[in-house]
Enzyme design. Structure first.
Site, PDB file in Angstrom:
ATOM      1  N   PHE A   1       2.213   7.398 -13.058  1.00  0.00           N
ATOM      2  CA  PHE A   1       0.784   7.319 -12.746  1.00  0.00           C
ATOM      3  C   PHE A   1       0.556   8.002 -11.412  1.00  0.00           C
ATOM      4  O   PHE A   1       1.495   8.419 -10.740  1.00  0.00           O
ATOM      5  CB  PHE A   1       0.304   5.863 -12.730  1.00  0.00           C
ATOM      6  CG  PHE A   1       1.052   4.978 -11.764  1.00  0.00           C
ATOM      7  CD1 PHE A   1       0.586   4.788 -10.471  1.00  0.00           C
ATOM      8  CD2 PHE A   1       2.223   4.339 -12.141  1.00  0.00           C
ATOM      9  CE1 PHE A   1       1.272   3.977  -9.577  1.00  0.00           C
ATOM     10  CE2 PHE A   1       2.918   3.519 -11.265  1.00  0.00           C
ATOM     11  CZ  PHE A   1       2.443   3.345  -9.973  1.00  0.00           C
ATOM     12  N   GLY A   2      -0.709   8.127 -11.020  1.00  0.00           N
ATOM     13  CA  GLY A   2      -1.021   8.767  -9.739  1.00  0.00           C
ATOM     14  C   GLY A   2      -0.568  10.222  -9.696  1.00  0.00           C
ATOM     15  O   GLY A   2      -0.840  11.004 -10.602  1.00  0.00           O
ATOM     16  N   TYR A   3       0.174  10.554  -8.640  1.00  0.00           N
ATOM     17  CA  TYR A   3       0.614  11.935  -8.422  1.00  0.00           C
ATOM     18  C   TYR A   3       1.967  12.248  -9.082  1.00  0.00           C
ATOM     19  O   TYR A   3       2.529  13.314  -8.853  1.00  0.00           O
ATOM     20  CB  TYR A   3       0.721  12.208  -6.919  1.00  0.00           C
ATOM     21  CG  TYR A   3      -0.591  12.108  -6.177  1.00  0.00           C
ATOM     22  CD1 TYR A   3      -1.410  13.225  -6.001  1.00  0.00           C
ATOM     23  CD2 TYR A   3      -1.020  10.900  -5.629  1.00  0.00           C
ATOM     24  CE1 TYR A   3      -2.613  13.141  -5.314  1.00  0.00           C
ATOM     25  CE2 TYR A   3      -2.225  10.801  -4.944  1.00  0.00           C
ATOM     26  CZ  TYR A   3      -3.015  11.922  -4.790  1.00  0.00           C
ATOM     27  OH  TYR A   3      -4.202  11.842  -4.113  1.00  0.00           O
ATOM     28  N   ASP A   4       2.486  11.327  -9.878  1.00  0.00           N
ATOM     29  CA  ASP A   4       3.823  11.490 -10.465  1.00  0.00           C
ATOM     30  C   ASP A   4       4.044  12.826 -11.183  1.00  0.00           C
ATOM     31  O   ASP A   4       5.119  13.413 -11.076  1.00  0.00           O
ATOM     32  CB  ASP A   4       4.137  10.332 -11.412  1.00  0.00           C
ATOM     33  CG  ASP A   4       4.438   9.035 -10.669  1.00  0.00           C
ATOM     34  OD1 ASP A   4       4.458   9.046  -9.425  1.00  0.00           O
ATOM     35  OD2 ASP A   4       4.669   8.006 -11.338  1.00  0.00           O
TER      36      ASP A   4
ATOM     37  N   ASP B   1       0.870  -1.170   0.000  1.00  0.00           N
ATOM     38  CA  ASP B   1       0.000   0.000   0.000  1.00  0.00           C
ATOM     39  C   ASP B   1       0.907   1.220   0.000  1.00  0.00           C
ATOM     40  O   ASP B   1       1.980   1.209   0.620  1.00  0.00           O
ATOM     41  CB  ASP B   1      -0.950   0.016   1.200  1.00  0.00           C
ATOM     42  CG  ASP B   1      -2.125   0.968   0.982  1.00  0.00           C
ATOM     43  OD1 ASP B   1      -2.455   1.267  -0.186  1.00  0.00           O
ATOM     44  OD2 ASP B   1      -2.724   1.432   1.972  1.00  0.00           O
TER      45      ASP B   1
ATOM     46  N   ARG C   1       8.441   2.660  -3.820  1.00  0.00           N
ATOM     47  CA  ARG C   1       8.059   1.270  -4.073  1.00  0.00           C
ATOM     48  C   ARG C   1       9.288   0.416  -4.356  1.00  0.00           C
ATOM     49  O   ARG C   1       9.402  -0.713  -3.890  1.00  0.00           O
ATOM     50  CB  ARG C   1       7.067   1.190  -5.234  1.00  0.00           C
ATOM     51  CG  ARG C   1       6.479  -0.211  -5.405  1.00  0.00           C
ATOM     52  CD  ARG C   1       5.375  -0.272  -6.440  1.00  0.00           C
ATOM     53  NE  ARG C   1       4.168   0.416  -5.992  1.00  0.00           N
ATOM     54  CZ  ARG C   1       3.779   1.610  -6.428  1.00  0.00           C
ATOM     55  NH1 ARG C   1       4.486   2.251  -7.328  1.00  0.00           N
ATOM     56  NH2 ARG C   1       2.682   2.166  -5.957  1.00  0.00           N
TER      57      ARG C   1
END
Length: 195
Positions: A148-151, A68, A177
């Protein structure tokens, strides 16, 4: 030995498979025919990672690990944190999440933030945790097409590009990660003989 990674993400799966010793077979949720959504109802990253790993271990009887990840923004009291994926609401997407974050940071001088990933590994009746963090700052505008996401709005410390502009190889090396995954891999490489 078979080990389940509680994900349906093929890219994440391939990345892990390329790192583990050859005698450890990494399976996805799809491989074990787990298609039902696993609810993430805990209020910590550790809690959600363990919840997903426990679901597989308890329902399928297999050793498993799950991850997570959260974005913790200093001036927002570490929000969005555990709610990063659904910051703008349960049905939100990355665009909506970034827009809400940029709006909430509009009048904040401190834009420092960090990404954190937690991996929970269920093996031989015990749970082991591995984490990784990367510090940086939230930009005022999106930059870059990758990731992706907040990149597109996260610029890691020591770099002048966002995660969405950096090559994947560098992002994986310095990123949250990647760091957590390396700890997991090192553990498996060191202890697999006792499994």
């Amino acid at each position: 030995m078979q080990l389940v990674f509680a994900t349906h993400n093929e890219n994440k799966l391939k990345e892990i498979q390329s790192l583990v010793p050859k005698h450890i077979e990494i399976l996805s949720l799809t491989d074990i025919h787990c298609h039902e959504p696993i609810p993430e109802t805990k209020d910590t990253l550790e809690g959600n990672a363990k919840l997903k790993a426990d679901y597989v271990t308890e329902n399928y009887g297999l050793p498993c690990f799950a991850d997570d990840t959260g974005l913790l923004v200093t001036s927002l009291n570490d929000a969005p944190g555990v709610f990063s994926a659904r910051y703008a609401g349960p049905e939100s997407n990355a665009q909506a999440n970034m827009d809400k974050l940029l709006h909430n940071l509009k009048n904040k001088a401190d834009r420092s933030a960090r990404f954190k990933t937690v991996i929970a590994l269920n093996l031989t009746g015990k749970t082991y945790f591995f984490d990784g963090t990367v510090a940086g700052e939230i930009l005022t505008q999106k930059r870059g097409q990758d990731g992706f996401g907040y990149d597109p709005i996260f610029k890691p410390e020591g770099y002048d590009k966002t995660f969405a502009e950096l090559p994947l190889k560098i992002k994986n090396k310095i990123g949250h990660r990647g760091k957590a995954t390396i700890k997991l891999i090192n553990y498996l490489n060191t202890h697999y003989a006792t499994i």
